[in-house]
Design a protein around this motif. Structure first.
Motif, PDB file in Angstrom:
ATOM      1  N   SER A 234       0.846  -1.186   0.000  1.00 36.06           N
ATOM      2  CA  SER A 234       0.000   0.000   0.000  1.00 36.06           C
ATOM      3  C   SER A 234       0.884   1.240   0.000  1.00 36.06           C
ATOM      4  N   LEU A 235       0.473   2.259  -0.748  1.00 36.75           N
ATOM      5  CA  LEU A 235       1.291   3.460  -0.904  1.00 36.75           C
ATOM      6  C   LEU A 235       0.473   4.706  -0.599  1.00 36.75           C
ATOM      7  N   ASN A 236       1.110   5.651   0.100  1.00 35.93           N
ATOM      8  CA  ASN A 236       0.494   6.948   0.348  1.00 35.93           C
ATOM      9  C   ASN A 236       0.951   7.905  -0.747  1.00 35.93           C
ATOM     10  N   PHE A 237      -0.030   8.492  -1.457  1.00 39.17           N
ATOM     11  CA  PHE A 237       0.266   9.371  -2.585  1.00 39.17           C
ATOM     12  C   PHE A 237       0.018  10.820  -2.185  1.00 39.17           C
ATOM     13  N   ARG A 238       0.943  11.707  -2.544  1.00 38.60           N
ATOM     14  CA  ARG A 238       0.802  13.120  -2.231  1.00 38.60           C
ATOM     15  C   ARG A 238       1.654  13.961  -3.181  1.00 38.60           C
ATOM     16  N   ILE A 239       1.229  15.220  -3.357  1.00 38.24           N
ATOM     17  CA  ILE A 239       1.941  16.178  -4.206  1.00 38.24           C
ATOM     18  C   ILE A 239       2.283  17.374  -3.336  1.00 38.24           C
ATOM     19  N   LEU A 320      11.083  15.572   1.873  1.00 33.13           N
ATOM     20  CA  LEU A 320       9.825  15.242   1.224  1.00 33.13           C
ATOM     21  C   LEU A 320       8.654  15.737   2.071  1.00 33.13           C
ATOM     22  N   PRO A 321       7.497  15.980   1.457  1.00 34.08           N
ATOM     23  CA  PRO A 321       6.316  16.332   2.250  1.00 34.08           C
ATOM     24  C   PRO A 321       5.983  15.192   3.206  1.00 34.08           C
ATOM     25  N   ASP A 322       5.544  15.553   4.387  1.00 29.31           N
ATOM     26  CA  ASP A 322       5.309  14.545   5.423  1.00 29.31           C
ATOM     27  C   ASP A 322       4.187  13.593   5.036  1.00 29.31           C
ATOM     28  N   PRO A 323       4.368  12.316   5.330  1.00 25.95           N
ATOM     29  CA  PRO A 323       3.257  11.361   5.229  1.00 25.95           C
ATOM     30  C   PRO A 323       2.353  11.538   6.434  1.00 25.95           C
ATOM     31  N   PRO A 324       1.251  10.799   6.520  1.00 19.04           N
ATOM     32  CA  PRO A 324       0.485  10.800   7.772  1.00 19.04           C
ATOM     33  C   PRO A 324       1.407  10.520   8.943  1.00 19.04           C
ATOM     34  N   GLN A 325       1.187  11.141  10.066  1.00 12.91           N
ATOM     35  CA  GLN A 325       2.152  11.192  11.164  1.00 12.91           C
ATOM     36  C   GLN A 325       2.660   9.829  11.600  1.00 12.91           C
ATOM     37  N   ASP A 326       1.777   8.871  11.691  1.00 13.11           N
ATOM     38  CA  ASP A 326       2.188   7.541  12.141  1.00 13.11           C
ATOM     39  C   ASP A 326       1.983   6.573  10.993  1.00 13.11           C
ATOM     40  N   GLN A 327       3.074   6.074  10.417  1.00 16.31           N
ATOM     41  CA  GLN A 327       2.966   5.179   9.275  1.00 16.31           C
ATOM     42  C   GLN A 327       2.127   3.945   9.578  1.00 16.31           C
ATOM     43  N   ASN A 328       2.034   3.568  10.808  1.00 14.70           N
ATOM     44  CA  ASN A 328       1.290   2.379  11.174  1.00 14.70           C
ATOM     45  C   ASN A 328      -0.061   2.715  11.803  1.00 14.70           C
TER      46      ASN A 328
END
Length: 596
Positions: A234-239, A320-328
């Motif tokens: 699963s991948l988190n996509f963001r621009i 890079l732009p931050d992903p959601p704070q907790d990857q899990n």
């Protein structure tokens, strides 16, 4: 009338199925072959189409007829499946082992199907032997007809983006690992449109990696279609710096919501509207990073491309732009998934609103709880199961066996609930009731993400939660605007429930989109038969060019292998002549597109 007669006559000569004169044809010639590439800096064998990796985008409109001649230039059998295309009345074109014999090496076979009453963003890929892990995928865009309103202004451009985890090993080596009972392990990276990451970090990304660049103009709005075509991540996509307005997923218009990032699970497709409203002081990162994993261990599993304004004043740099704070943080991700809702007021392929189909008012006639677990050992081999059964494809495709009355190929006894006792290998099929309304509950008792896909249909996503599904869970279902799509994510230790109207006759694959789970047997077929149809009104007849294998191999006419560099090229040349004949007739009828 003269034009129509010319069209019908030539189509009949070539064995093309009848279609309305107003429904155009789009023709494609694909040579599927190995291409040498090094997307992550290591040379390897990937699967290309006409020498390109990824393959071309099939760009058509609602009700168009698509004709794709595929030359298998690989050294192993090949099938192409069309993720999300419903193939109304026509499972013969689905491109999976339950309906089709694979195309032998050196042979060509022509798919012909209609994108009947569909719009949206989909993709195709090779469906056998873990081949998608080597490429062979491409996009499908089904545009609205001009007479049907779209629930947003026409964008200034359309961009297709493929994201997916990637291994430096060839798919044949990955197969050998699974056959030996090994896990595939952590991927070597993430590709965006078949290319490795921009060098945003010198220690994580080696020099010399080719990366993808999306060139845009300030002030314009683009429709960006994102497909997770990877193996299992699963991948988190963001621009970076840009909001993404979600407008569609897998053929359904959604309620329009802003996202700064969205989790895209394996096999899923989304489209967003993104306005180029930043100051272009530099290029911007486009990121796809691993989700539901230990971020510190999986840092390399990140794809990075570049969004470049025409007036950009410098290269992208910095973190890079931050992903959601907790990857899990699975609660955040599940809530985000629940926020994807059906746009009830918008039309799709037809002018009536999507919400005019009130699924909550239909009584469920069949219900199956499909439980998955971590891989198990069956007869000394590593296998994956649903309800304790691991599917092993027979040599004779299920639908072909039905057509010729071949007995003993499969059984119609797939259990409605998980079996007790030791898991086993079986060819057990779900007996779906034509025009019935089926509930499928996917229970993931594994420790990792799964996503599941159903061919031939779009189902309504009505619920998901952590824990074990019970009868009481139905009280939490979304009874109004659950989105209709064909691929659903199921979180570890959680369940997801969908409803589907069985109005499409055929034999349809329900599978794990995680390639390793699928390869190891985590799939089942749903057989839908109209017992009152004796004249091919609800299902098309077997195509004239059907391939035969297994117990029906005696019906197969031999074809001289004609690899691209081979001695004999008679079949491709004759097909090209056929295409010219059809082109002439369709030009008369005003219904023709010839694609490369």
């Amino acid at each position: 009338m003269q034009r129509l007669l010319a069209l019908v006559a030539v189509a009949a000569l070539l064995g093309l199925r009848p279609a309305l004169a107003t429904d155009p044809y789009a023709f494609f010639d694909w040579d599927v072959s190995y291409v040498t590439a090094a997307p992550l800096g290591v040379k390897q064998q990937v699967i290309g189409i006409n020498g390109k990796f990824p393959g071309p985008v099939v760009n058509v409109s609602t009700n168009w007829n698509v004709v794709v001649n595929v030359l298998n230039d690989l050294d192993e059998p090949l099938l192409i499946t069309w993720n999300g295309i419903q193939h109304r009345k026509n499972c013969w074109q689905d491109g999976v082992l339950g309906t089709n014999c694979p195309i032998p090496s050196g042979w060509n076979w022509t798919y012909e199907f209609q994108v009947k009453d569909q719009i949206g963003s989909f993709f195709y890929f090779p469906s056998t032997g873990l081949q998608r892990a080597a490429g062979g995928f491409g996009g499908i865009v089904v545009n609205n007809r001009d007479v049907i309103a779209v629930p947003f202004d026409r964008p200034d451009g359309d961009i297709t983006i493929f994201i997916g985890d990637w291994y430096n090993k060839n798919h044949t080596d990955l197969r050998k690992m699974l056959d030996k009972g090994k896990d595939l392990g952590m991927p070597d990276g993430v590709l965006i449109n078949g290319k490795g990451p921009y060098r945003y970090n010198d220690s994580l990304v080696p020099a010399g990696i080719e990366y993808e660049t999306f060139n845009v103009h300030p002030g314009r709005t683009y429709r960006i279609r994102v497909h997770n075509v990877g193996t299992s991540t699963s991948l988190n996509f963001r621009i970076q710096g840009h909001n993404m307005v979600l407008v569609e997923t897998e053929g359904s218009y959604t309620s329009q919501q802003n996202y700064t990032n969205l989790d895209v699970h394996v096999g899923q497709s989304y489209s967003f509207l993104v306005t180029m409203d930043q100051n272009a002081s530099s290029d911007y990162y486009v990121v796809a990073s691993a989700r539901q994993v230990n971020e510190s261990l999986w840092r390399r599993v990140t794809g990075v491309a570049v969004l470049r304004y025409s007036n950009s004043r410098g290269a992208a740099s910095g973190p890079l732009p931050d992903p959601p704070q907790d990857q899990n943080d699975r609660t955040f991700s599940m809530n985000q998934a629940r926020s994807v809702r059906w746009n009830l007021s918008a039309g799709a392929a037809r002018p009536n609103p999507q919400g005019s189909f009130r699924y909550s008012s239909i009584n469920v006639t069949q219900a199956y709880l499909l439980r998955s677990t971590a891989p198990v050992s069956i007869d000394g081999r590593r296998r994956a199961t649903l309800n304790g059964l691991s599917y092993a494809p027979p040599e004779t495709p299920l639908r072909l066996a039905d057509a010729y009355g071949v007995k003993g190929v499969y059984t119609l006894d797939f259990p409605e609930r998980p079996l007790k006792g030791a898991p086993r290998i079986a060819r057990s099929v779900i007996n779906g009731t034509y025009r019935g309304f089926m509930e499928l509950i996917f229970q993931n008792n594994d420790t990792r993400m799964q996503s599941y896909h159903m061919d031939g249909y779009a189902f309504f996503v009505v619920g998901m939660d952590y824990g074990e599904w019970t009868e009481d869970s139905r009280g939490t279902y979304n009874k109004g605007d659950g989105v209709a799509r064909s691929t659903i994510q199921v979180y570890p230790g959680a369940w997801a429930a969908v409803l589907v109207s069985l109005d499409n006759v055929g034999v349809w694959n329900v599978r794990s989109e995680n390639l390793d789970s699928w390869y190891l047997g985590q799939e089942v077929y749903v057989r839908v038969v109209n017992p009152e149809d004796t004249g091919n009104k609800t299902e098309m007849a077997i195509p004239d060019n059907a391939l035969y294998c297994g117990q029906l191999h005696k019906y197969q006419k031999e074809q001289t292998p004609h690899h691209k560099m081979g001695v004999s090229a008679a079949a491709p040349r004759s097909l090209s002549l056929a295409r010219r004949l059809v082109a002439a007739a369709l030009l008369l009828a005003g219904s023709f597109v010839l694609a490369p």
